[in-house]
Design a protein around this motif. Structure first.
Motif, short mmCIF file in Angstrom:
data_model
loop_
_atom_site.label_atom_id
_atom_site.label_comp_id
_atom_site.label_asym_id
_atom_site.label_seq_id
_atom_site.Cartn_x
_atom_site.Cartn_y
_atom_site.Cartn_z
N GLY A 1 0.78 -1.22 0.00
CA GLY A 1 0.00 0.00 0.00
C GLY A 1 0.81 1.28 0.00
O GLY A 1 0.25 2.36 -0.14
N ASP A 2 2.12 1.16 0.15
CA ASP A 2 2.99 2.35 0.15
C ASP A 2 4.26 1.95 -0.59
O ASP A 2 4.20 1.13 -1.50
CB ASP A 2 3.24 2.83 1.58
CG ASP A 2 3.53 4.32 1.68
OD1 ASP A 2 4.45 4.78 0.99
OD2 ASP A 2 2.84 5.04 2.43
N ASP A 3 5.41 2.51 -0.22
CA ASP A 3 6.63 2.19 -0.96
C ASP A 3 6.96 0.70 -0.88
O ASP A 3 6.76 0.05 0.15
CB ASP A 3 7.80 3.01 -0.41
CG ASP A 3 7.66 4.49 -0.78
OD1 ASP A 3 7.13 4.79 -1.86
OD2 ASP A 3 8.10 5.34 0.02
N HIS B 1 1.79 -3.31 -6.98
CA HIS B 1 1.33 -2.01 -6.50
C HIS B 1 2.22 -1.53 -5.36
O HIS B 1 2.55 -2.28 -4.44
CB HIS B 1 -0.12 -2.04 -6.02
CG HIS B 1 -0.59 -0.67 -5.62
ND1 HIS B 1 -0.41 -0.17 -4.35
CD2 HIS B 1 -1.16 0.31 -6.34
CE1 HIS B 1 -0.87 1.06 -4.31
NE2 HIS B 1 -1.33 1.38 -5.50
N ALA B 2 2.59 -0.27 -5.44
CA ALA B 2 3.36 0.40 -4.39
C ALA B 2 3.44 1.87 -4.79
O ALA B 2 3.23 2.21 -5.95
CB ALA B 2 4.76 -0.19 -4.26
N HIS B 3 3.73 2.73 -3.84
CA HIS B 3 3.94 4.14 -4.20
C HIS B 3 5.22 4.29 -5.02
O HIS B 3 5.34 5.20 -5.84
CB HIS B 3 4.02 5.02 -2.95
CG HIS B 3 2.69 5.28 -2.32
ND1 HIS B 3 1.50 5.00 -2.95
CD2 HIS B 3 2.35 5.80 -1.11
CE1 HIS B 3 0.49 5.35 -2.17
NE2 HIS B 3 0.98 5.82 -1.05
N THR C 1 3.42 0.18 -10.19
CA THR C 1 3.81 1.04 -9.07
C THR C 1 3.52 2.50 -9.43
O THR C 1 3.68 2.90 -10.58
CB THR C 1 5.30 0.87 -8.74
OG1 THR C 1 6.09 1.24 -9.86
CG2 THR C 1 5.62 -0.57 -8.36
N ASP C 2 3.11 3.30 -8.45
CA ASP C 2 2.79 4.70 -8.74
C ASP C 2 3.95 5.40 -9.42
O ASP C 2 3.78 6.19 -10.36
CB ASP C 2 2.42 5.44 -7.45
CG ASP C 2 1.06 5.03 -6.91
OD1 ASP C 2 0.31 4.38 -7.65
OD2 ASP C 2 0.77 5.36 -5.75
N GLN D 1 2.64 13.16 0.68
CA GLN D 1 1.37 12.93 0.01
C GLN D 1 1.50 11.70 -0.89
O GLN D 1 2.60 11.32 -1.29
CB GLN D 1 0.99 14.12 -0.87
CG GLN D 1 0.89 15.44 -0.13
CD GLN D 1 0.56 16.58 -1.08
OE1 GLN D 1 -0.55 17.06 -1.11
NE2 GLN D 1 1.54 17.01 -1.86
N ASP D 2 0.36 11.09 -1.23
CA ASP D 2 0.40 10.04 -2.23
C ASP D 2 1.01 10.61 -3.51
O ASP D 2 0.71 11.74 -3.89
CB ASP D 2 -1.01 9.52 -2.52
CG ASP D 2 -1.55 8.67 -1.38
OD1 ASP D 2 -0.80 8.43 -0.41
OD2 ASP D 2 -2.72 8.24 -1.46
#
Length: 556
Positions: free
Chosen positions: A296-298, A329-331, A357-358, A400-401
């Protein structure tokens, strides 16, 4: 495997003033990669069942599992076996010379009874802070491991707040109906009133002299633990296991040495707030290989403390090898920062894939951090469907995202110059080679500080299909060789603002592009282009009124 420790240089022919860019490389055999010491255990195996554990998903096995680990350690070490079953437990404390081994059909699940987790002095986002005790922890240990092919589940859904915008309407209604509290603006769900209260306090949980754990009880639920925290340990192996559903970060080695992560599955819901995969903080001699992250994040992140506390600790993350990993998925796929105040250096990343990934390669910091990030070597990276930038250097990180949610508005950065101090961060000496990205919002983005530019970044053999091209802001010594950007927006392909010593050789782009180069900023100088067919663009260059056209030199 072709790693490189490259040095780009340009040579002018005195007679013809011909400019070109080249790169020297050395093979992996000529490089001195760090050596990571490995664990070794006695073959003795002790099942937690022999201590009375029950894998019925109901019995709380906390004391039994901890007793088994302690007894095996006292006898010189060995394997503590988690056999087939659903094993409910509270916090587990590892001990030296113990390998906690999970069978394939074993699930070690941590209780959602917050009373089982005492408040302890720990670390959160690079600062000393009160946190709930981590489900798995160890301090000042030697020769420890978690291995096998079972699952370790942190029951993170009981702890985490959730943003409405990250769920479907049906998912949101189901979550609200489960209990908990919704924020006044209706945008966030919280599992308890203590979580709500903690969310309204700046730097909640940060250790303050004179305060004890009792002073934080009214926000205790907000102080979510990381699933696995290993502090000041030496010779560590995490191998084969699935780590999932963490309250906050999944894996957090802190000030450790000789750490190996191999063939792991690290998972979190994509909406998991602070749901990082692994955050390697102030560690030395690290190998992360053959692992898969979907969080959900890095995904894979390098840190070294935050602001003054990180600088005071003064322990960079160094001598790191990251290879043959996949991040879904990851930031960010591979990330450094933003808490990098102790610095980071001598890091090799190669043969990795980032899918959705973002951001792909994400390097972030901000004023106040300080710290120097240098000598980063990246090779053979593949990316698909990146919603943000494929490659990003940003010294204006704002917690921030990375990709705004639908309808979210963000203020533009206001550029000011401030004095250089110990709190001024630095990014320099990055060598990035052989990158392919199929789909990104922006190909490459550099944004440094006016008082401290991003410096000496070398990119070679990069092909990116993206909506937008390359943007270079407040950067010095940027060397791009054989860069192919295939963009939807061709106005411009490359934007330089207050960039100096920008050297580009062999830039490829879409035929018929509107504008190739947009040059702005009164400090811009030394933009040199070679090996590039500028005739394919409808217009070669445009300049801001504050910049002279002579700053751009194009060589055939």
């Amino acid at each position: 495997m072709n790693l490189f420790r490259g040095k780009f240089y340009y040579i002018f022919s005195v007679s013809a003033c011909i400019f070109f860019l080249a790169a020297t490389t050395v093979s992996a055999q000529k490089q001195v990669l760090p050596v990571i010491q490995q664990v070794k255990f006695k073959k003795d195996t002790t099942s937690i069942v022999t201590f009375g554990a029950k894998g019925d998903g109901i019995t709380l096995n906390t004391t039994i599992i901890n007793n088994a680990i302690a007894k095996v350690s006292e006898k010189g070490g060995g394997v503590v076996l988690i056999p087939s079953g659903l094993w409910l437990t509270g916090p587990i404390e590892l001990k030296s010379n113990v390998n906690l081994h999970l069978k394939r059909d074993a699930i070690l699940q941590f209780t959602d009874d917050f009373n089982q987790y005492k408040l302890v002095e720990g670390n959160w986002e690079g600062q000393p802070a009160w946190r709930n005790q981590s489900p798995i922890s160890g301090v000042n240990l030697v020769n420890i491991a978690i291995t096998g092919s079972g699952i370790i589940d942190g029951n993170g859904g009981a702890w985490r707040m959730v943003k409405k915008d990250k769920l479907t309407e049906t998912q949101w209604q189901k979550l609200v109906a489960s209990g908990g509290f919704v924020s006044e603006d209706g945008k966030t769900w919280y599992p308890s009133q203590k979580t709500v209260k903690g969310s309204k306090i700046k730097n909640a949980g940060v250790i303050v002299p004179g305060k004890t754990a009792a002073d934080y009880d009214d926000i205790k639920d907000f102080l979510r633990p990381n699933l696995v925290v290993l502090t000041s340990c030496k010779k560590i192996l995490l191998e084969g296991v699935t780590f999932q559903n963490s309250p906050a970060w999944n894996l957090h080695p802190l000030m450790c040495e000789d750490l190996t992560l191999r063939n792991l599955q690290v998972k979190n819901p994509w909406f998991a707030q602070n749901g990082d995969g692994v955050d390697v903080e102030s560690c030395k001699n690290v190998l992360i290989e053959g692992s898969t992250f979907d969080v959900g994040d890095d995904g894979i992140c390098i840190k070294s403390g935050r602001d003054e506390s990180g600088r005071k600790r003064g322990m960079p993350t160094e001598n790191v090898i990251i290879r043959n990993n996949v991040v879904y998925h990851a930031h960010g796929g591979f990330v450094i920062g933003s808490e990098m105040s102790g610095g980071a250096k001598n890091i090799w990343v190669y043969d990795c894939s980032f899918i959705g990934t973002d951001i792909g390669l994400r390097f972030k910091t901000t004023r106040g951090r300080g710290g120097v990030v240098e000598n980063i070597y990246i090779n053979n990276i593949n990316m698909i469907d990146i919603p943000g930038e494929a490659i990003l250097f940003d010294m204006y990180y704002a917690a921030q995202d990375p990709v705004p949610l639908a309808g979210e508005k963000r203020e533009a950065i206001k550029t000011i110059t401030v004095p250089v101090t110990e709190a001024t961060p630095q990014f320099k000496n990055f060598y990035i080679k052989n990158v392919v990205a199929n789909g990104a919002a922006k190909a490459i983005f550099f944004r440094g500080l006016p008082e401290m530019n991003i410096k000496d970044i070398y990119l070679e053999n990069v092909t990116i299909q993206a909506k937008k091209g390359i943007e270079i802001i407040e950067a010095s010594g940027i060397f791009l060789k054989n860069i192919n950007v295939i963009t939807d927006d061709t106005n411009p392909i490359l934007h330089v603002q207050n960039g100096t010593n920008i050297n580009i050789n062999g830039l490829q782009y879409k035929n018929g592009s509107e504008l190739l180069f947009n040059i702005t900023g009164e400090k811009t100088k030394g933009v040199k282009i070679s090996g590039t067919d500028v005739t394919k663009a409808k217009k070669t260059s445009a300049f801001g009124t504050e910049v002279s056209k002579t700053v751009l030199e194009i060589f055939k």
